[in-house]
Design an enzyme around this catalytic site. Structure first.
Site, short mmCIF file in Angstrom:
data_model
loop_
_atom_site.label_atom_id
_atom_site.label_comp_id
_atom_site.label_asym_id
_atom_site.label_seq_id
_atom_site.Cartn_x
_atom_site.Cartn_y
_atom_site.Cartn_z
N PHE A 150 -3.46 -2.00 -15.34
CA PHE A 150 -3.48 -2.89 -17.22
C PHE A 150 -3.60 -3.80 -17.08
O PHE A 150 -3.75 -4.10 -18.26
CB PHE A 150 -2.37 -1.57 -17.41
CG PHE A 150 -1.03 -2.17 -17.31
CD1 PHE A 150 -0.86 -3.69 -18.42
CD2 PHE A 150 -0.68 -1.63 -16.69
CE1 PHE A 150 0.07 -3.94 -18.43
CE2 PHE A 150 0.85 -2.44 -16.85
CZ PHE A 150 1.57 -3.53 -17.60
N LYS A 174 -12.97 1.41 -10.50
CA LYS A 174 -12.24 1.66 -11.49
C LYS A 174 -11.50 1.51 -12.49
O LYS A 174 -10.45 0.88 -11.72
CB LYS A 174 -11.55 3.50 -10.49
CG LYS A 174 -10.87 4.20 -10.12
CD LYS A 174 -9.82 4.73 -11.98
CE LYS A 174 -8.74 4.59 -11.40
NZ LYS A 174 -7.69 4.66 -12.79
N GLU A 177 -6.35 3.56 -16.35
CA GLU A 177 -6.99 4.12 -17.40
C GLU A 177 -5.93 3.96 -18.77
O GLU A 177 -5.95 4.35 -19.76
CB GLU A 177 -6.05 5.88 -17.35
CG GLU A 177 -4.29 5.30 -16.81
CD GLU A 177 -4.28 5.42 -15.07
OE1 GLU A 177 -5.05 5.33 -14.68
OE2 GLU A 177 -3.07 6.07 -15.00
N SER A 227 0.37 -1.98 -8.63
CA SER A 227 2.33 -1.86 -7.72
C SER A 227 2.28 -1.70 -6.02
O SER A 227 0.96 -1.35 -5.72
CB SER A 227 2.66 -0.78 -8.47
OG SER A 227 1.85 0.36 -7.98
N CYS A 282 1.49 -10.28 -12.60
CA CYS A 282 1.75 -10.70 -10.68
C CYS A 282 2.67 -11.90 -10.20
O CYS A 282 3.36 -12.17 -9.90
CB CYS A 282 1.01 -9.42 -9.92
SG CYS A 282 -0.26 -10.99 -9.83
N GLU A 376 10.85 -5.71 -9.11
CA GLU A 376 10.01 -6.18 -10.27
C GLU A 376 9.68 -5.28 -11.30
O GLU A 376 10.36 -3.72 -11.51
CB GLU A 376 7.87 -5.93 -9.99
CG GLU A 376 7.33 -6.23 -10.58
CD GLU A 376 5.97 -5.81 -10.20
OE1 GLU A 376 5.76 -4.77 -9.53
OE2 GLU A 376 5.43 -6.87 -10.18
#
Ligand code: NAD
Length: 485
Positions: A150, A174, A177, A227, A282, A376
């Site tokens: 995301f 993909k 969402e 992740s 990240c 994280e």
């Protein structure tokens, strides 16, 4: 709803997913509903793969120089539509406009690299013994897929989409969402740029869609960014199905601060790194290891962090759940005895009271074993751990299971080299808070930040998205002259 229903993109047409499950997309800015999409079924994926295979067979016969022409046009369209694309990222992801615009600038830069691929994709040829020649040529893999997170709704899809297609593959994307809207515009603009139908496709969905991609026998390679927990699942499942896989995971990046660092440079870079994109990078600075007495620099850093304004210079985090998770980490560190110097809990932005905001947070006197210092968090939170020596700092960095990035701030070249050489991270920085390598260098971490070999961008992507053929040739040196006489 601000946007029309998000759809799959199949053979150049937008089409709703066939599942009865509907997903609602929420804006982090105010908790409002932005759009919906129908999840996809295995039949939807089969339909995409069938069209993609046909399109790819024709595309691989087009020369790479001609393929690159589409991306010159696409780059112009990104530039022309930059303001609209920026607004979409702002609305669906919650980052501030400047950061959203930076994503489009980066998408343009990645497209420029795709345009330059004809200069890089050259094979080799050599006479290996008298009259015997070996040559190597690069060939596309076929239909490939890219699963994305995301936090960069446009930049991360561009890491893979443009190079994979320019190299002769058909791509199935993909999207996350949480932020599926930006990808709709990638489809629209690629079509407008003249990309033949079937070469770029979108499948919307969640876990089951990812599992279908990992299991599909006609998808040759998968890249994943997200992740570590899911990176491991995707790497294992797709590898089990004999696909080529590169899965980038999460991170906990360390900044090693030495007392001789330039105070302004260190402070501004570290604050920008921990707070940029609300800490949802990240590559974000997460744990600052201060070696020796760095108090003067830390005071400056706290002063700079105090100037950050939520909703103006700091965006929202992605969801209510993310806000709660981040605040739990801060509370736990406080209970364990760390000192909360700047507290971003319970932050609201006037006019956006339902938005998911966490203010900049600085936690001093954390210890390396606290969760706030080693896990994280993915929020604008900087944990400061104080140590006496560089080797202690490196031991903390090396012990962390992740290995995306590590930066050192110092004015000593020798010490900078020592840290870079000994840090267990794929991307190191010297006096830079977000050490993202630029093309043609590749983006990729080490350890639990990456599963599979190579990097996802730059020259490494050529290796990932192609297979090499070696041809060995021998000629009879007499044949030609005999025939002539
Ligand atoms: P995520 O792992 O939750 O989701 C990533 C993708 O996996 C999404 O498309 C999602 O639909 C799918 N997914 C989620 N759960 C799944 C499951 N159980 N099975 C199969 N698929 C599943 O990640 P996120 O929250 O979207 O993104 C944040 C994470 O991404 C952070 O950990 C961040 O560090 C990481 N990230 C890493 C890099 C890198 O280059 N290493 C870059 C950007 C983000």
């Amino acid at each position: 709803m601000i946007f029309n229903e998000v759809k799959n993109f199949i053979n150049g047409e937008f089409k709703s997913g066939s599942s009865s499950k509907t997903h609602t997309v929420i804006s982090p800015l105010d908790g409002g509903e932005l759009t919906t999409f129908k999840e996809s079924t295995i039949d939807d994926l089969n339909e995409i793969v069938n069209f993609a295979q046909k399109a790819q067979k024709a595309w691989q016969k087009v020369t790479i120089k001609e393929r690159a022409q589409v991306f010159y046009k696409y780059k112009q369209l990104l530039e022309k539509n930059s303001a609209e694309l920026t607004e979409i990222i702002y609305l669906e992801n919650g980052k501030i406009h400047g950061e959203a615009k930076a994503e489009i600038d980066k998408a343009i830069e990645l497209t420029e690299f795709a345009c330059s691929l004809p200069q890089f994709v050259n094979g080799e040829n050599m006479e290996v013994s008298k009259g015997v020649y070996c040559s190597s040529t690069k060939h596309p893999l076929g239909v490939v897929a890219s699963i994305v997170p995301f936090n960069f709704p446009s930049m991360v899809p561009h890491w893979t989409v443009v190079n994979a297609i320019a190299l002769g593959n058909a791509m199935i994307l993909k999207p996350s969402e949480s932020v599926p809207i930006s990808s709709q515009y990638i489809a629209k603009l690629l079509k407008e740029a003249g990309l033949p139908d079937g070469l770029f496709n979108i499948i919307n969905g969640t876990q089951s869609t990812v599992e279908n991609l990992c299991d599909h026998p006609d998808i040759k390679a998968i890249t994943f960014v997200g992740s570590t927990k899911v990176a491991k699942i995707v790497y294992q499942r797709a590898s089990q199905n004999l696909k080529q896989v590169l899965a980038l995971g999460g991170a906990k990046n360390h900044i090693i601060l030495l007392p001789d660092a330039h105070p302004d440079m260190a402070s501004s870079n570290i604050v920008a790194s921990m707070s940029g994109c609300a800490g949802q990078r990240c590559m974000a600075a997460a744990t600052l290891i201060a070696v020796g007495n760095c108090d003067a620099i830390l005071d400056k850093l706290i002063g700079d962090a105090l100037k950050i304004k939520c909703g103006t210079t700091l965006g929202a985090v992605i969801s209510k759940a993310a806000k709660e998770r981040i605040e739990t980490y801060i509370t736990e560190a406080e209970q364990q005895g760390a000192k909360i110097i700047l507290d971003g809990r319970n932050t609201t932005v006037p006019g956006k009271e339902n938005g998911f905001y966490v203010g900049p947070t600085i936690i001093d006197y954390a210890t390396a074993d606290m969760r706030v210092a080693k896990e994280e968090i993915f929020g604008p939170v900087l944990a400061i751990v104080r140590v006496k020596t560089i080797d202690e700092a490196l031991a903390i960095e090396n012990a962390n299971p992740y290995g995306n990035a590590c930066s050192v701030f110092t004015q000593s070249g020798g010490l900078a080299n020592y840290v870079s050489e000994n840090a267990s991270a794929g991307m190191c920085g010297v006096n830079i808070g977000v050490p993202v390598p630029r093309e043609p260098f590749g983006f990729g971490g080490w350890n639990e930040s990456r599963f599979g070999s190579g990097d996802i961008t730059g020259k490494s992507s050529i290796v990932f998205f192609t297979k090499e053929k070696k041809t060995t040739t021998k000629w009879n040196p007499e044949a030609g002259t005999n025939w002539m006489s």
